[in-house]
Design a protein around this motif. Structure first.
Motif, short mmCIF file in Angstrom:
data_model
loop_
_atom_site.label_atom_id
_atom_site.label_comp_id
_atom_site.label_asym_id
_atom_site.label_seq_id
_atom_site.Cartn_x
_atom_site.Cartn_y
_atom_site.Cartn_z
N PHE A 1 0.82 -1.21 0.00
CA PHE A 1 0.00 0.00 0.00
C PHE A 1 0.85 1.26 0.00
N ILE B 1 -0.01 1.86 -6.71
CA ILE B 1 -0.79 2.55 -5.68
C ILE B 1 -0.23 3.94 -5.41
N ARG B 2 1.07 4.07 -5.37
CA ARG B 2 1.68 5.39 -5.15
C ARG B 2 3.11 5.41 -5.69
N ARG C 1 -5.79 5.42 -4.31
CA ARG C 1 -5.46 4.88 -2.99
C ARG C 1 -6.70 4.63 -2.14
N LEU D 1 -9.58 -1.31 -3.20
CA LEU D 1 -8.57 -0.70 -4.05
C LEU D 1 -8.66 -1.26 -5.47
N PHE E 1 -5.60 -5.62 -5.35
CA PHE E 1 -4.97 -5.25 -4.09
C PHE E 1 -5.90 -5.45 -2.89
N LEU F 1 -8.39 -1.82 1.66
CA LEU F 1 -7.30 -1.00 2.12
C LEU F 1 -6.88 -1.34 3.55
N ASN G 1 -2.61 -5.63 -0.67
CA ASN G 1 -2.01 -4.32 -0.38
C ASN G 1 -1.35 -4.28 1.00
#
Length: 321
Positions: A120, A126-127, A183, A191, A195, A198, A205
């Protein structure tokens, strides 16, 4: 700084370090087993093995003298205070830290707390967290070394249950809610891709990123690595699984690594400091998405207030018997 600068004015720029002590100092209760001893040559002994009052015996052994027979040797501690140290014992490790100092630790009482190195926070779908990803290789190198030294590896991660969703305060819920973002809409939200929900337990994730998952599983099977769930920024906020583990295993000295440095890592480190644990931050295995000044502040305070800062290279170069 000028003569008019306040005594306790300590700007981050310049990153000044605590000076060495002018003479040996013992911190804590000299009648208990909860103490440190710091020496003028830079050693800070966290092992709790040799009180300052007992150092004379160690010094005699190092210099191979008998102070009861050799005149003038009675003041050995005063005369040799810049060079005499307690003997390094089996199961102890000397690690170089910033500020030209060395910490000595008892490996049986030491653990590495690796925080939130999860998909995550790190996976590119995701980022974007290049500094966090840069922590992976140092951890892949240093974790096996820690295992060899009988130091426990604690993977402390978000992993919520359905019951916990109803107990999380609104301030924390809001902080993790990214409406309209890949996210997700907050804890338990779905997600994209595979994933899952959250930061819920068992979801992709919430797994460790990339090779770290396999690294953990290898250690889990060997009995050296432990997965510990948390449900707050800090892993030590209130009678947590982490705190119970530390107490049950008699752990005193904690290395810290992971993401994000100024959030979950710092929150856990500060709570550990408040509870009396020895805190050592691994600088090259810690990162954040915050502006650079945030990371600098964490490093500065970790070294000057909360404990010590080192890096994985210094750990790999550390000395033992």
């Amino acid at each position: 700084m000028s003569d008019t600068t306040p005594q306790y004015h300590t700007p981050i720029l310049g990153m000044t370090s605590r000076p060495r002590v002018p003479q040996p100092v013992e911190y804590g209760d000299p009648t208990s087993n909860n103490f440190w001893v710091e020496y003028p040559h830079g050693l800070v002994d966290l092992s709790r093995s040799t009180h300052l009052k007992d150092l004379k015996i160690s010094a005699e052994k190092q210099l191979d003298i008998d102070t009861t027979k050799e005149p003038g040797a009675q003041n050995i501690l005063l005369a040799g205070s810049n060079t005499i140290t307690p003997t390094l014992l089996p199961g102890q490790l000397d690690v170089q830290v910033t500020g030209e100092k060395t910490v000595r630790l008892d490996t049986e009482k030491t653990a590495v707390v690796i925080i939130d190195m999860q998909n995550f926070f790190l996976h590119k779908d995701i980022r974007d967290h290049p500094k966090g990803l840069a922590c992976v290789d140092p951890l892949m190198r240093v974790v096996p070394f820690f295992r060899e030294k009988n130091i426990k590896i604690l993977w402390v991660n978000w992993g919520l249950t359905a019951a916990e969703l109803s107990t999380i305060p609104p301030s924390l819920v809001r902080g993790f809610a990214k409406h309209g973002s890949p996210r997700g809409g907050g804890f338990g939200s779905e997600l994209p891709g595979d994933f899952g929900k959250l930061l819920m337990r068992g979801e992709r994730n919430s797994e460790l990123y990339g090779p770290l998952q396999g690294l953990y599983e290898n250690g889990r099977d060997k009995g050296t690595d432990f997965w510990i769930h948390k449900n707050r920024i800090s892993g030590l906020w209130d009678q947590t699984l982490l705190e119970n583990f530390l107490k049950e295993n008699g752990l005193k000295t904690l290395f810290f690594a992971g993401v994000n440095a100024d959030q979950c890592v710092l929150g856990t480190l500060i709570d550990a400091y408040f509870r009396g644990y020895d805190c050592i931050l691994l600088e090259d295995a810690t990162a954040t998405t915050s502006p650079d000044g945030a990371f600098e502040a964490v490093i500065y305070n970790a070294a000057n207030s909360y404990g010590f800062v080192t890096n994985t290279k210094e750990v790999l170069d550390s000395k033992d018997l």
